[in-house]
Design a protein around this motif. Structure first.
Motif, PDB file in Angstrom:
ATOM      1  N   MET A   1       0.843  -1.180   0.000  1.00 44.97           N
ATOM      2  CA  MET A   1       0.000   0.000   0.000  1.00 44.97           C
ATOM      3  C   MET A   1       0.890   1.246   0.000  1.00 44.97           C
ATOM      4  N   ARG A   2       0.442   2.280  -0.674  1.00 45.03           N
ATOM      5  CA  ARG A   2       1.188   3.535  -0.714  1.00 45.03           C
ATOM      6  C   ARG A   2       1.188   4.200   0.659  1.00 45.03           C
ATOM      7  N   LEU A   3       2.273   4.893   0.954  1.00 47.25           N
ATOM      8  CA  LEU A   3       2.413   5.589   2.229  1.00 47.25           C
ATOM      9  C   LEU A   3       1.306   6.610   2.440  1.00 47.25           C
ATOM     10  N   ASP A   4       1.054   7.467   1.449  1.00 50.17           N
ATOM     11  CA  ASP A   4       0.045   8.511   1.633  1.00 50.17           C
ATOM     12  C   ASP A   4      -1.344   7.924   1.877  1.00 50.17           C
ATOM     13  N   LYS A   5      -1.655   6.819   1.224  1.00 46.39           N
ATOM     14  CA  LYS A   5      -2.951   6.175   1.438  1.00 46.39           C
ATOM     15  C   LYS A   5      -3.029   5.560   2.828  1.00 46.39           C
ATOM     16  N   PHE A   6      -1.952   4.911   3.291  1.00 47.06           N
ATOM     17  CA  PHE A   6      -1.968   4.326   4.630  1.00 47.06           C
ATOM     18  C   PHE A   6      -2.161   5.400   5.696  1.00 47.06           C
ATOM     19  N   LEU A   7      -1.467   6.531   5.558  1.00 43.23           N
ATOM     20  CA  LEU A   7      -1.597   7.604   6.546  1.00 43.23           C
ATOM     21  C   LEU A   7      -3.033   8.103   6.619  1.00 43.23           C
ATOM     22  N   GLU A  21       1.803  16.103   1.096  1.00 44.74           N
ATOM     23  CA  GLU A  21       2.613  17.286   1.364  1.00 44.74           C
ATOM     24  C   GLU A  21       3.641  17.042   2.470  1.00 44.74           C
ATOM     25  N   VAL A  22       3.224  16.360   3.533  1.00 42.94           N
ATOM     26  CA  VAL A  22       4.133  16.054   4.641  1.00 42.94           C
ATOM     27  C   VAL A  22       5.254  15.142   4.158  1.00 42.94           C
ATOM     28  N   SER A  23       4.924  14.156   3.346  1.00 43.67           N
ATOM     29  CA  SER A  23       5.937  13.240   2.803  1.00 43.67           C
ATOM     30  C   SER A  23       6.892  13.961   1.863  1.00 43.67           C
ATOM     31  N   ASP A  24       6.342  14.814   1.004  1.00 43.36           N
ATOM     32  CA  ASP A  24       7.177  15.568   0.067  1.00 43.36           C
ATOM     33  C   ASP A  24       8.153  16.486   0.800  1.00 43.36           C
ATOM     34  N   ALA A  25       7.766  16.958   1.973  1.00 47.05           N
ATOM     35  CA  ALA A  25       8.621  17.846   2.760  1.00 47.05           C
ATOM     36  C   ALA A  25       9.725  17.075   3.494  1.00 47.05           C
ATOM     37  N   ARG A  27       9.323  14.852   5.982  1.00 50.16           N
ATOM     38  CA  ARG A  27       9.061  14.703   7.409  1.00 50.16           C
ATOM     39  C   ARG A  27       8.553  13.318   7.785  1.00 50.16           C
ATOM     40  N   VAL A  28       8.568  12.374   6.836  1.00 46.50           N
ATOM     41  CA  VAL A  28       8.140  11.003   7.116  1.00 46.50           C
ATOM     42  C   VAL A  28       9.270  10.058   6.735  1.00 46.50           C
ATOM     43  N   THR A  29       9.587   9.122   7.645  1.00 41.75           N
ATOM     44  CA  THR A  29      10.575   8.091   7.332  1.00 41.75           C
ATOM     45  C   THR A  29       9.942   6.715   7.533  1.00 41.75           C
ATOM     46  N   ILE A  30      10.408   5.776   6.735  1.00 44.92           N
ATOM     47  CA  ILE A  30      10.018   4.378   6.883  1.00 44.92           C
ATOM     48  C   ILE A  30      11.290   3.616   7.209  1.00 44.92           C
ATOM     49  N   ASN A  31      11.339   3.011   8.378  1.00 47.19           N
ATOM     50  CA  ASN A  31      12.515   2.254   8.838  1.00 47.19           C
ATOM     51  C   ASN A  31      13.798   3.083   8.726  1.00 47.19           C
ATOM     52  N   GLY A  32      13.704   4.365   9.072  1.00 46.80           N
ATOM     53  CA  GLY A  32      14.880   5.221   9.103  1.00 46.80           C
ATOM     54  C   GLY A  32      15.244   5.892   7.789  1.00 46.80           C
ATOM     55  N   ARG A  33      14.501   5.622   6.723  1.00 42.46           N
ATOM     56  CA  ARG A  33      14.787   6.234   5.419  1.00 42.46           C
ATOM     57  C   ARG A  33      13.687   7.224   5.061  1.00 42.46           C
ATOM     58  N   VAL A  34      14.079   8.385   4.556  1.00 44.66           N
ATOM     59  CA  VAL A  34      13.092   9.386   4.136  1.00 44.66           C
ATOM     60  C   VAL A  34      12.213   8.769   3.053  1.00 44.66           C
ATOM     61  N   ALA A  35      10.897   8.967   3.184  1.00 41.80           N
ATOM     62  CA  ALA A  35       9.944   8.302   2.291  1.00 41.80           C
ATOM     63  C   ALA A  35       9.203   9.289   1.413  1.00 41.80           C
ATOM     64  N   LYS A  36       8.920   8.851   0.191  1.00 35.84           N
ATOM     65  CA  LYS A  36       8.079   9.603  -0.742  1.00 35.84           C
ATOM     66  C   LYS A  36       6.634   9.163  -0.526  1.00 35.84           C
ATOM     67  N   PRO A  37       5.660   9.955  -0.990  1.00 39.76           N
ATOM     68  CA  PRO A  37       4.257   9.560  -0.842  1.00 39.76           C
ATOM     69  C   PRO A  37       3.942   8.219  -1.513  1.00 39.76           C
ATOM     70  N   SER A  38       4.669   7.883  -2.571  1.00 35.17           N
ATOM     71  CA  SER A  38       4.407   6.643  -3.304  1.00 35.17           C
ATOM     72  C   SER A  38       5.164   5.441  -2.733  1.00 35.17           C
ATOM     73  N   VAL A  43       3.475  -4.535   6.609  1.00 30.40           N
ATOM     74  CA  VAL A  43       3.324  -4.859   8.020  1.00 30.40           C
ATOM     75  C   VAL A  43       4.705  -4.998   8.652  1.00 30.40           C
ATOM     76  N   GLY A  44       4.890  -4.379   9.804  1.00 27.62           N
ATOM     77  CA  GLY A  44       6.163  -4.435  10.515  1.00 27.62           C
ATOM     78  C   GLY A  44       7.027  -3.207  10.314  1.00 27.62           C
ATOM     79  N   ASP A  45       6.720  -2.372   9.322  1.00 29.46           N
ATOM     80  CA  ASP A  45       7.486  -1.142   9.098  1.00 29.46           C
ATOM     81  C   ASP A  45       7.278  -0.168  10.251  1.00 29.46           C
ATOM     82  N   ILE A  46       8.320   0.606  10.555  1.00 29.55           N
ATOM     83  CA  ILE A  46       8.246   1.659  11.565  1.00 29.55           C
ATOM     84  C   ILE A  46       8.199   2.999  10.842  1.00 29.55           C
ATOM     85  N   LEU A  47       7.122   3.747  11.077  1.00 29.43           N
ATOM     86  CA  LEU A  47       6.965   5.084  10.498  1.00 29.43           C
ATOM     87  C   LEU A  47       7.350   6.119  11.532  1.00 29.43           C
ATOM     88  N   GLU A  48       8.068   7.142  11.115  1.00 24.78           N
ATOM     89  CA  GLU A  48       8.343   8.296  11.967  1.00 24.78           C
ATOM     90  C   GLU A  48       7.802   9.513  11.230  1.00 24.78           C
TER      91      GLU A  48
END
Length: 80
Positions: A1-7, A21-25, A27-38, A43-48
């Motif tokens: 599933m896409r990050l923006d849709k899950f949020l 917009e938050v992802s493009d800026a 301000r969102v990471t998945i398992n420590g890596r900066v993430a794009k909206p796509s 399951v099991g991923d850590i979002l910050e």
């Protein structure tokens, strides 16, 4: 599933456009890596997510296309 849709579905962020917009800026990471909206989440991923000075960490427990408002909190758990 896409990050923006899950949020949006999990109601961590109210609208999908705001989640994008938050992802493009950066301000969102998945398992420590900066993430794009796509970025794909699974399951099991850590979002910050950075909300100003506050940082929210959440572990994804389940992925669903749609959920009722009271069930949305079951898709993730807050990690301290």
């Amino acid at each position: 599933m896409r990050l923006d849709k899950f949020l949006k579905v999990s109601r961590l962020i109210k609208r999908r456009t705001l989640a994008k917009e938050v992802s493009d800026a950066g301000r969102v990471t998945i398992n420590g890596r900066v993430a794009k909206p796509s970025s794909e989440v699974k399951v099991g991923d850590i979002l910050e997510i950075g909300f100003g000075a506050k940082m929210l960490r959440a572990e994804i427990l389940e992925l669903k296309e749609t959920v009722k408002a009271e069930e949305a909190k079951n898709l993730y758990r807050i990690v301290e």
